[in-house]
Design an enzyme around this catalytic site. Sequence first.
Site, short mmCIF file in Angstrom:
data_model
loop_
_atom_site.label_atom_id
_atom_site.label_comp_id
_atom_site.label_asym_id
_atom_site.label_seq_id
_atom_site.Cartn_x
_atom_site.Cartn_y
_atom_site.Cartn_z
N GLY A 68 -0.90 -17.38 34.45
CA GLY A 68 -0.82 -17.70 35.87
C GLY A 68 -0.60 -19.18 36.12
CG ASP A 115 10.33 -19.85 18.08
OD1 ASP A 115 9.15 -20.23 18.18
OD2 ASP A 115 11.18 -20.46 17.41
NE ARG A 117 -3.99 1.36 2.47
CZ ARG A 117 -4.22 1.90 3.64
NH1 ARG A 117 -3.57 1.49 4.70
NH2 ARG A 117 -5.11 2.86 3.76
NE ARG A 163 -8.17 -36.59 31.42
CZ ARG A 163 -7.86 -37.73 32.05
NH1 ARG A 163 -6.60 -38.10 32.17
NH2 ARG A 163 -8.81 -38.51 32.53
CG HIS A 201 3.44 -26.86 13.14
ND1 HIS A 201 3.91 -27.91 13.89
CD2 HIS A 201 4.50 -26.39 12.44
CE1 HIS A 201 5.20 -28.07 13.65
NE2 HIS A 201 5.58 -27.16 12.77
O1 F6P Z 1 10.86 -21.13 14.80
C1 F6P Z 1 9.49 -21.12 14.70
C2 F6P Z 1 8.94 -22.50 14.91
O2 F6P Z 1 7.55 -22.47 14.79
C3 F6P Z 1 9.31 -23.15 16.25
O3 F6P Z 1 8.51 -22.69 17.30
C4 F6P Z 1 9.16 -24.60 15.92
O4 F6P Z 1 9.99 -25.41 16.70
C5 F6P Z 1 9.60 -24.67 14.49
O5 F6P Z 1 9.43 -23.39 13.93
C6 F6P Z 1 8.84 -25.69 13.69
O6 F6P Z 1 9.42 -25.76 12.44
P1 F6P Z 1 8.82 -26.63 11.27
O7 F6P Z 1 7.72 -25.84 10.64
O8 F6P Z 1 9.94 -26.88 10.35
O9 F6P Z 1 8.25 -27.89 11.89
#
Ligand code: F6P
Length: 325
Positions: free
Chosen positions: A186, A127, A24, A243, A249
């Site tokens: 917490g 991260d 943009r 649990r 991801h």
């Molecule tokens: O670095 C970001 C990250 O999502 C980490 O938290 C995780 O360990 C890694 O990438 C996972 O990578 P990939 O997508 O290759 O499994």
Amino acid sequence: MNTLMLVSGGDAPGINAVFYHYARAAARDGNAVYGARGGFAGLLNGEVSLLKPEAAAPWAGVGGSLLESSREPVLSSQDAEQRLKARLDEWGIKGLVLFGGDGSLRHIPPLLEAWGVPCIGIPTTIDNDVAGTELTLGFDSACNFAYHVIDGMRATAHALPGRIFTLETLGGDTGFLALAVADGAGADVVLLPEYDYDENWLAERLREAVRSRGHALLVMSEGVKTKETVVANIPQWTGIRVRDTRLGHAQRGGAPSHRDRALAAEMARIAYAALCDGVRAGVAVVRGGRAALHEGLLAGISASAPDRVLYDFINGLNTDGHSGN
Ligand code: F6P
């Protein structure tokens, strides 16, 4: 001036928002923006197309990355410089915006600087482990994603007491994400790859939380080497049911939060202005709580560790690692 955006390594919430805000800003000045699909591997193979703001707009609030990424280390090949420059010349591209985590921003910009290719980095990783910036794009969204899950866990934990809940966050081999989530939620215990713990202490800490509140919440980072055995052994150590939840991801691919969208807009404007101003190497960072341009490379800045004082506080430890409360 034509510029190009490209993603190297893992995606993070907010990347698509940067695409939109950057495109943009450039469109307002009549400047063309290109995107490479598939990171540097894609760029070297000519996977380049125009990125118009109207095409990026519907993606701005979506996680992941409209421009696919890649972890292929193609820039280390002998002819990489020549092939890269040929591709940039083909499209008249005068500068790059590079999205990446600590590895990408540490290793790639020095190469590009040596080859005379202007590049502004955008630290993108959930991260939050990029040295030189207080905050990486995507971290806030990943924390919010975890809170949403923990809120659900807490509701059921309250309704049916007498259990220990364990939650694994992403974070690679660092614990910044897990520590922030544990603090905000917490949690009774947080385990990080950077710090050791004692099994007897852990068992007693969890037992005590269940005794006093009805349930316990343990947050740990995926990089904790003993995570599988911890989850498997807690029932035996404590005599209490466990649990377990893994965010996996899904935590990385969630929608960007307000904070990440606002940061994306700021970083996009910083990167665009820097390239227009002729900056040859820089990174959009957060310092003192504000987005700013770091001129030069991040390569010389050393990595830090998660806040030990906060870690001890959450875990009820004295600073010498012994039980404090
Ligand atoms: O670095 C970001 C990250 O999502 C980490 O938290 C995780 O360990 C890694 O990438 C996972 O990578 P990939 O997508 O290759 O499994």
